[in-house]
Design a protein around this motif. Sequence first.
Motif, PDB file in Angstrom:
ATOM      1  N   ASP A  69       0.845  -1.184   0.000  1.00  0.00           N
ATOM      2  CA  ASP A  69       0.000   0.000   0.000  1.00  0.00           C
ATOM      3  C   ASP A  69       0.890   1.247   0.000  1.00  0.00           C
ATOM      4  O   ASP A  69       1.633   1.481   0.951  1.00  0.00           O
ATOM      5  N   LEU A  70       0.806   2.046  -1.041  1.00  0.00           N
ATOM      6  CA  LEU A  70       1.681   3.202  -1.195  1.00  0.00           C
ATOM      7  C   LEU A  70       1.378   4.343  -0.222  1.00  0.00           C
ATOM      8  O   LEU A  70       2.160   5.294  -0.124  1.00  0.00           O
ATOM      9  N   LEU A  71       0.282   4.263   0.478  1.00  0.00           N
ATOM     10  CA  LEU A  71      -0.027   5.320   1.434  1.00  0.00           C
ATOM     11  C   LEU A  71       0.719   5.136   2.755  1.00  0.00           C
ATOM     12  O   LEU A  71       0.843   6.076   3.533  1.00  0.00           O
ATOM     13  N   ILE A  72       1.222   3.942   3.003  1.00  0.00           N
ATOM     14  CA  ILE A  72       1.924   3.691   4.262  1.00  0.00           C
ATOM     15  C   ILE A  72       3.170   4.571   4.421  1.00  0.00           C
ATOM     16  O   ILE A  72       3.374   5.140   5.497  1.00  0.00           O
ATOM     17  N   PRO A  73       4.024   4.738   3.386  1.00  0.00           N
ATOM     18  CA  PRO A  73       5.163   5.655   3.585  1.00  0.00           C
ATOM     19  C   PRO A  73       4.733   7.088   3.911  1.00  0.00           C
ATOM     20  O   PRO A  73       5.403   7.770   4.700  1.00  0.00           O
TER      21      PRO A  73
ATOM     22  N   LEU B 261      12.703   0.143   8.257  1.00  0.00           N
ATOM     23  CA  LEU B 261      12.047  -0.746   9.217  1.00  0.00           C
ATOM     24  C   LEU B 261      10.632  -0.276   9.534  1.00  0.00           C
ATOM     25  O   LEU B 261       9.702  -1.095   9.647  1.00  0.00           O
ATOM     26  N   ALA B 262      10.433   1.020   9.651  1.00  0.00           N
ATOM     27  CA  ALA B 262       9.109   1.559   9.961  1.00  0.00           C
ATOM     28  C   ALA B 262       8.103   1.258   8.856  1.00  0.00           C
ATOM     29  O   ALA B 262       6.964   0.862   9.121  1.00  0.00           O
ATOM     30  N   VAL B 263       8.514   1.424   7.604  1.00  0.00           N
ATOM     31  CA  VAL B 263       7.611   1.118   6.488  1.00  0.00           C
ATOM     32  C   VAL B 263       7.305  -0.382   6.469  1.00  0.00           C
ATOM     33  O   VAL B 263       6.159  -0.786   6.271  1.00  0.00           O
ATOM     34  N   ALA B 264       8.317  -1.206   6.705  1.00  0.00           N
ATOM     35  CA  ALA B 264       8.107  -2.656   6.724  1.00  0.00           C
ATOM     36  C   ALA B 264       7.162  -3.059   7.859  1.00  0.00           C
ATOM     37  O   ALA B 264       6.282  -3.911   7.673  1.00  0.00           O
ATOM     38  N   ILE B 265       7.308  -2.448   9.018  1.00  0.00           N
ATOM     39  CA  ILE B 265       6.415  -2.744  10.145  1.00  0.00           C
ATOM     40  C   ILE B 265       4.998  -2.295   9.814  1.00  0.00           C
ATOM     41  O   ILE B 265       4.022  -2.998  10.122  1.00  0.00           O
ATOM     42  N   GLY B 266       4.853  -1.132   9.189  1.00  0.00           N
ATOM     43  CA  GLY B 266       3.527  -0.666   8.787  1.00  0.00           C
ATOM     44  C   GLY B 266       2.853  -1.616   7.808  1.00  0.00           C
ATOM     45  O   GLY B 266       1.669  -1.932   7.931  1.00  0.00           O
ATOM     46  N   VAL B 267       3.622  -2.112   6.843  1.00  0.00           N
ATOM     47  CA  VAL B 267       3.087  -3.060   5.860  1.00  0.00           C
ATOM     48  C   VAL B 267       2.710  -4.368   6.547  1.00  0.00           C
ATOM     49  O   VAL B 267       1.637  -4.932   6.284  1.00  0.00           O
TER      50      VAL B 267
ATOM     51  N   VAL C 148      -4.241 -18.629  -0.945  1.00  0.00           N
ATOM     52  CA  VAL C 148      -3.206 -19.651  -0.794  1.00  0.00           C
ATOM     53  C   VAL C 148      -1.816 -19.025  -0.737  1.00  0.00           C
ATOM     54  O   VAL C 148      -0.957 -19.469   0.023  1.00  0.00           O
ATOM     55  N   ASP C 149      -1.596 -17.990  -1.516  1.00  0.00           N
ATOM     56  CA  ASP C 149      -0.279 -17.351  -1.567  1.00  0.00           C
ATOM     57  C   ASP C 149      -0.177 -16.146  -0.634  1.00  0.00           C
ATOM     58  O   ASP C 149       0.619 -15.241  -0.869  1.00  0.00           O
ATOM     59  N   ALA C 150      -0.939 -16.131   0.452  1.00  0.00           N
ATOM     60  CA  ALA C 150      -0.942 -14.983   1.366  1.00  0.00           C
ATOM     61  C   ALA C 150       0.426 -14.762   1.997  1.00  0.00           C
ATOM     62  O   ALA C 150       0.914 -13.625   2.073  1.00  0.00           O
ATOM     63  N   LEU C 151       1.076 -15.836   2.436  1.00  0.00           N
ATOM     64  CA  LEU C 151       2.387 -15.678   3.066  1.00  0.00           C
ATOM     65  C   LEU C 151       3.408 -15.139   2.068  1.00  0.00           C
ATOM     66  O   LEU C 151       4.194 -14.241   2.396  1.00  0.00           O
ATOM     67  N   GLU C 152       3.374 -15.641   0.856  1.00  0.00           N
ATOM     68  CA  GLU C 152       4.282 -15.150  -0.191  1.00  0.00           C
ATOM     69  C   GLU C 152       4.037 -13.671  -0.469  1.00  0.00           C
ATOM     70  O   GLU C 152       4.982 -12.885  -0.596  1.00  0.00           O
ATOM     71  N   THR C 153       2.773 -13.290  -0.535  1.00  0.00           N
ATOM     72  CA  THR C 153       2.420 -11.888  -0.786  1.00  0.00           C
ATOM     73  C   THR C 153       2.924 -10.984   0.332  1.00  0.00           C
ATOM     74  O   THR C 153       3.504  -9.930   0.079  1.00  0.00           O
ATOM     75  N   VAL C 154       2.718 -11.402   1.580  1.00  0.00           N
ATOM     76  CA  VAL C 154       3.151 -10.596   2.721  1.00  0.00           C
ATOM     77  C   VAL C 154       4.668 -10.448   2.723  1.00  0.00           C
ATOM     78  O   VAL C 154       5.197  -9.343   2.909  1.00  0.00           O
ATOM     79  N   VAL C 155       5.387 -11.534   2.481  1.00  0.00           N
ATOM     80  CA  VAL C 155       6.852 -11.474   2.462  1.00  0.00           C
ATOM     81  C   VAL C 155       7.340 -10.560   1.338  1.00  0.00           C
ATOM     82  O   VAL C 155       8.235  -9.723   1.548  1.00  0.00           O
ATOM     83  N   LEU C 156       6.752 -10.681   0.157  1.00  0.00           N
ATOM     84  CA  LEU C 156       7.153  -9.815  -0.958  1.00  0.00           C
ATOM     85  C   LEU C 156       6.853  -8.349  -0.658  1.00  0.00           C
ATOM     86  O   LEU C 156       7.667  -7.464  -0.969  1.00  0.00           O
TER      87      LEU C 156
ATOM     88  N   ALA D 258       8.846  -3.053   0.780  1.00  0.00           N
ATOM     89  CA  ALA D 258       8.854  -1.929   1.717  1.00  0.00           C
ATOM     90  C   ALA D 258      10.260  -1.632   2.216  1.00  0.00           C
ATOM     91  O   ALA D 258      10.646  -0.467   2.344  1.00  0.00           O
ATOM     92  N   LEU D 259      11.031  -2.677   2.502  1.00  0.00           N
ATOM     93  CA  LEU D 259      12.406  -2.481   2.965  1.00  0.00           C
ATOM     94  C   LEU D 259      13.266  -1.809   1.901  1.00  0.00           C
ATOM     95  O   LEU D 259      14.125  -0.983   2.212  1.00  0.00           O
ATOM     96  N   VAL D 260      13.017  -2.154   0.641  1.00  0.00           N
ATOM     97  CA  VAL D 260      13.836  -1.632  -0.451  1.00  0.00           C
ATOM     98  C   VAL D 260      13.394  -0.233  -0.893  1.00  0.00           C
ATOM     99  O   VAL D 260      14.220   0.668  -1.062  1.00  0.00           O
TER     100      VAL D 260
END
Length: 170
Positions: A32-36, A100-106, A128-136, A141-143
Amino acid sequence: MTVLFYIMVSLCLVLVKTTLIPGMPLFEKFYDLLIPILIYLSFFRTKLEGVPIVLFFGFIIDSLCGGPMGLYLIIYLWIYIGMRWAARFFYTGSVFLLSLAVAIGVAFENAILLIYMAFLAPSASIPVDALETVVLQILWALVTGPAILVIIGWAQKQLDSWNAKIFVDL
């Protein structure tokens, strides 16, 4: 003036997120681009500027997402409040902390959405791919999070200098 600036930026980001990004295979699982922007507002702007913008974000996304009204509003408020609280204890100029803050927000947003789908919306199933989506999304967000925050900070400085030039005689 700042509130209007962030409202315009948020509307542009909502348009980009809903129209352009889904068509690009590399970015289909982008966060979500609004998080930053929420992170920037909580770290670097006053409550008087931040709270109306957060409320606006929440109402706009709630009306677009098709979920229960107030879900994103609550998520955005908690992210704003939590990051505002954290800003009291940490140096907010650190690139590591911004990332880290953006990653925590996501991660927080995804956790709340998954909890909602699991417990409160029994007709909805967790993908089914929820975990993959969250990790990506967390990796994205980190990058990209710090770069987006730096761009927002640069735009805010430009807006402040523009305001100073225009309203110098007042």
